[in-house]
Design a protein around this motif. Structure first.
Motif, short mmCIF file in Angstrom:
data_model
loop_
_atom_site.label_atom_id
_atom_site.label_comp_id
_atom_site.label_asym_id
_atom_site.label_seq_id
_atom_site.Cartn_x
_atom_site.Cartn_y
_atom_site.Cartn_z
N ILE A 298 6.18 7.49 -7.94
CA ILE A 298 6.55 7.40 -6.70
C ILE A 298 6.20 5.68 -6.39
CG2 ILE A 298 5.91 9.59 -5.53
CD1 ILE A 298 3.44 6.84 -5.77
N ASN B 268 -1.85 6.89 -10.13
CA ASN B 268 -1.54 6.97 -8.65
C ASN B 268 -0.67 7.93 -8.24
OD1 ASN B 268 0.67 5.88 -9.81
ND2 ASN B 268 1.12 4.25 -7.88
N LEU C 7 -2.80 3.58 6.90
CA LEU C 7 -3.18 2.77 5.70
C LEU C 7 -4.23 2.13 6.06
CD1 LEU C 7 0.57 1.61 4.40
CD2 LEU C 7 -0.94 3.89 3.65
N ASP C 8 -4.29 1.43 7.26
CA ASP C 8 -5.43 0.54 7.69
C ASP C 8 -6.92 1.43 7.77
OD1 ASP C 8 -3.79 -1.39 8.36
OD2 ASP C 8 -3.59 -1.43 10.06
N PRO D 114 1.38 2.34 8.95
CA PRO D 114 0.76 1.22 8.40
C PRO D 114 -0.52 1.53 9.35
CG PRO D 114 2.62 0.32 9.25
CD PRO D 114 2.93 1.78 9.40
N TRP E 73 -4.05 5.23 0.16
CA TRP E 73 -2.91 4.37 0.36
C TRP E 73 -1.84 5.14 -0.73
CZ3 TRP E 73 -5.70 -0.91 -0.79
CH2 TRP E 73 -6.18 -1.13 0.54
N ALA E 74 -0.61 5.40 -0.22
CA ALA E 74 0.73 6.12 -0.70
C ALA E 74 0.66 6.00 -1.96
CB ALA E 74 1.74 6.02 0.16
N GLY E 75 0.82 4.32 -2.45
CA GLY E 75 1.11 3.97 -3.52
C GLY E 75 0.03 3.56 -4.64
N ALA E 76 -1.25 3.48 -4.08
CA ALA E 76 -2.47 3.06 -4.71
C ALA E 76 -3.62 3.88 -4.74
CB ALA E 76 -2.66 1.74 -4.35
N ASP F 122 1.19 1.15 -9.15
CA ASP F 122 0.22 0.53 -8.04
C ASP F 122 0.62 -0.85 -7.66
OD1 ASP F 122 -2.02 -0.34 -6.63
OD2 ASP F 122 -3.35 0.58 -7.89
N LYS G 176 6.29 9.25 4.89
CA LYS G 176 5.27 8.07 4.48
C LYS G 176 4.16 7.82 5.41
CE LYS G 176 7.53 4.47 3.47
NZ LYS G 176 8.49 3.24 3.14
N PRO G 177 3.07 7.49 5.02
CA PRO G 177 2.09 7.27 6.26
C PRO G 177 2.69 5.91 6.78
CG PRO G 177 1.07 7.37 3.80
CD PRO G 177 2.60 7.41 3.99
N SER H 222 -2.53 10.09 -1.97
CA SER H 222 -1.44 9.23 -1.46
C SER H 222 -1.18 9.34 0.10
CB SER H 222 -0.08 9.91 -2.11
OG SER H 222 -0.04 9.38 -3.73
N LYS H 223 -1.73 10.63 0.38
CA LYS H 223 -1.54 10.39 1.97
C LYS H 223 -2.99 10.87 2.69
CE LYS H 223 3.05 12.09 2.40
NZ LYS H 223 3.62 12.67 0.92
N ARG I 185 0.87 -1.17 -0.01
CA ARG I 185 -0.02 0.06 -0.06
C ARG I 185 0.78 1.46 -0.05
NH1 ARG I 185 -3.34 -1.45 5.42
NH2 ARG I 185 -1.25 -1.53 5.92
N ASN I 186 2.16 1.21 0.38
CA ASN I 186 2.83 2.30 0.76
C ASN I 186 3.62 2.73 -0.67
OD1 ASN I 186 3.75 4.54 2.09
ND2 ASN I 186 3.71 3.28 4.07
N TYR I 187 4.64 3.83 -0.49
CA TYR I 187 5.44 4.39 -1.72
C TYR I 187 6.17 3.20 -1.97
CZ TYR I 187 3.66 9.00 -0.92
OH TYR I 187 2.92 10.08 -0.75
#
Lengths: 427, 427
Positions: A289, B101, B48-49, B45, B262-265, A292, B42-43, B258-259, A70-72
């Motif tokens: 970044i 993303n 993200l949850d 976990p 989910w940062a990457g998705a 996905d 970065k966020p 992203s913040k 989920r993260n970068y």
């Protein structure tokens, strides 16, 4: 049907009678008030349903290394997905990058990066060259050509044969002109001809001398796995052949799951020499970044492995092969023996290539439109939309339901026959 | 703590004693064998949850118009998602595009499109200008600067004040030099200072005369909704102010989830004048088959509406505000009164800006590293990583657990004090 004779062999009276008959058939067609669309190579909803499990995936948010998807991060894409594609494309996982939802985006990135910076082997950024030219096999994929046009890149056409681009024509173009920097190839079940590049043609393309030291072949293997018969042809090994010929950076491979899972929500793949990959990642890192990775993991869980993808593709074949058969049946029923059209019976991919009488393709498309059948514009498969013979029509039968494909193609056959009769009687 | 006096006011003996004390504290710190990381925003976990429901979304594959989000198309993004972001960003839905993303990708696209083609108001493609320069408020976001460096764009720095970029300095740079084509601004809770651009500063930036007819402000509103207090500041209305000043195409706004999710998705957003949007889409259409609309719908279902996003952000605040408080507490406990450091107490965003004694930031980061505390490299917030005063350190406290933030920041305070004492005694 076998009793038909070539239209050109008819007497003037017979031809007039044929014309009148087709005019009546066309009037009947118009009276049906159809509204059918064969324009784009899109998967049908039942094909998208094959991947319905994606809605409930992934079941975890950690990749096999324990990293949180989920993260970068993870610019190269999820290693487990890269491995699956490496096997499917016959390359090394180290050569593979997985990206976002569109291989077209990756092609555009590679091309614009070459323009802005040049690539491995370049003497300067391509934007600083006086002119850039690309070799374009025709008929070909319209989006390849429109991308080049938008970037001001000149297009030099060569014929697309059954075994791939005409190698002699290509070799002649690239041998002496350093402005010829690149080339498009759809190696497997090409859009729209269905051609498959043979190992011999691939070897020649990867080995031929080029005046440009940084000649690039954009090897768009969009249909690598999209078989329509039991003959699941393997794509030529572009990277291996290029490396063996001393031109490791020449080909850049592209693929995606757009016609495997979901057209708009799949994953794209690129494979290249490690030098090209390092070059691409250096610039990509300024623009991303990371892809996905949740969607990467979603796809890994859906397929499990490369064989899972192959099995999935056989389910696609079950759904779409009847549509391709319907295209052939309708064209055969309406046109066989008249010698006014030739069409492909592709063993894979998404298109049927229909060549009608010279100077009648635009008329066929216009007639079809007036009868409620939307076809891809005539000439779409040529640079700038200009088919010099005005004979080529790309048929895309996957999206409509089978009965609509049957109805549309019967109508198309009528339009082809009418346009031919008009043309021959007008002479 | 209040008994502390400024380090510079100590006698040589007192300073030597202070140094010895800090050296012992540092030795104790090293002995703890920490392994902590405050490098990237970065966020965590648990953040993200907050979006875990995304794993089970969307519950349908049709958008509100009935279109299948799984298939190709929809280049502008899902209208229902564009409406949510329009409300959140204070713009019209017609001005909004939703993409993939990463907003960084959209910024890079806008910039490379300007280089390749020029934009609305351009006399030529930027690549055909002899030189391109950008105004860069400092300290700022390292990725903004590295993107420009990679593209060979010169960077002119101006101070970032509490109410935004130093307007007089900016105006002086842009007034006469047509090579100054653009500027970065992070308008809300800037990276790393936490500054918020005031309406007055925004108005001045949008209205100031520029020698370049196609001057662009890249308005990266990455933290528009990322409040850390009850004072949920509204971002200045860049598009409205620019239009009112007769410069509608000047700002291009960017944001993303992203913040948020989910940062990457997540999903990225861009807003601009309609002319800029049409220009961007024209070129984007060559490079994209449409964004991942399934992910768009996934986000629409997660949030419901703009208020759903705001409520979601308050849950983020609950998780990360204590970490920012811990940074302030540790720095206060270790450094208050010594007059060797200043730091921000941001009301939003992802960073704390720490300014230490001139010429000691690199030493602080090196000391921290040797004690197992990874900090962003000194100078990272300046073009080419060069902080002319070597005093700036960006702290990113969101990712580690609270107890690690506390431990790391106590250690950082020790490193700051030791480096200052070393510097003053070396004099």
């Amino acid at each position: 049907m076998t009793s038909r004779v070539p239209l050109r062999s008819l007497s003037p009276d017979e031809l007039a009678s044929f014309l009148a008959h087709q005019q009546q058939a066309y009037a009947d067609l118009q009276a049906r008030g159809l509204k059918l669309d064969l324009t784009r190579g899109k998967p049908a909803p039942d094909q998208l349903d094959l991947s319905a499990a994606l809605l409930d995936l992934p079941t975890t948010t950690l990749d096999r290394s324990g990293a949180d998807v989920r993260n970068y991060g993870g610019l190269e894409g999820l290693p487990e997905l890269r491995e699956i594609f490496a096997e499917l494309l016959g390359v090394e996982a180290a050569q593979v990058l997985c990206g976002g939802n569109s291989s077209l985006t990756m092609m555009h990135q590679v091309l614009t990066f070459l323009l802005l910076w040049g690539g491995p082997g370049s003497e300067r950024a391509w934007k600083d060259e006086p002119v850039i030219k690309f070799v374009c096999p025709v008929p070909g994929y319209d989006r390849h050509f429109s991308m080049l046009a938008d970037l001001g890149i000149e297009m030099l056409t060569v014929p697309m044969n059954a075994d791939g681009p005409d190698v002699d024509a290509v070799a002649a173009l690239v041998a002496d002109d350093p402005a010829v920097k690149g080339m498009w190839v759809v190696p497997t079940y090409a859009n729209p001809t269905g051609s498959v590049v043979s190992p011999e043609v691939a070897r020649a393309l990867m080995a031929m001398p080029t005046a440009a030291p940084d000649f690039r072949i954009f090897w768009d293997n969009a249909y690598a796995l999209h078989h329509l018969t039991d003959d699941e042809v393997a794509s030529a090994d572009a990277l291996g052949l290029a490396a063996a010929a001393g031109n490791p950076d020449r080909p850049v491979l592209f693929a995606s799951t757009s016609k495997i899972t979901w057209a708009g929500a799949g994953v794209a793949v690129m494979a290249s020499s490690e030098a090209t990959k390092a070059w691409f990642l250096k610039h990509l890192s300024m623009a991303s970044i990371g892809p996905d990775k949740v969607n990467h993991l979603r796809h890994v869980e859906l397929f499990g492995d490369a064989e899972g993808v192959r099995a999935h593709m056989r389910r696609h074949r079950e759904l779409i092969a009847p549509k391709f058969a319907a295209v052939d049946a309708a064209l055969t029923a309406g046109l066989e023996g008249l010698e006014i059209a030739e069409w492909t019976r592709p063993t894979g991919g998404y298109f049927v290539n229909l060549d009608v009488l010279d100077d009648t393709a635009s008329r066929v498309v216009a007639l079809a439109k007036e009868a409620g059948i939307a076809l891809t514009p005539a000439g779409a498969s040529f640079p700038h939309g200009q088919d010099p013979r005005d004979r080529n029509i790309r048929l895309a039968p996957t999206f409509p339901p089978l009965d609509q494909v049957e109805a549309a193609m019967a109508g198309v056959a009528t339009c082809v026959a009418l346009a031919a009769a008009e043309h021959l009687t007008a002479g």
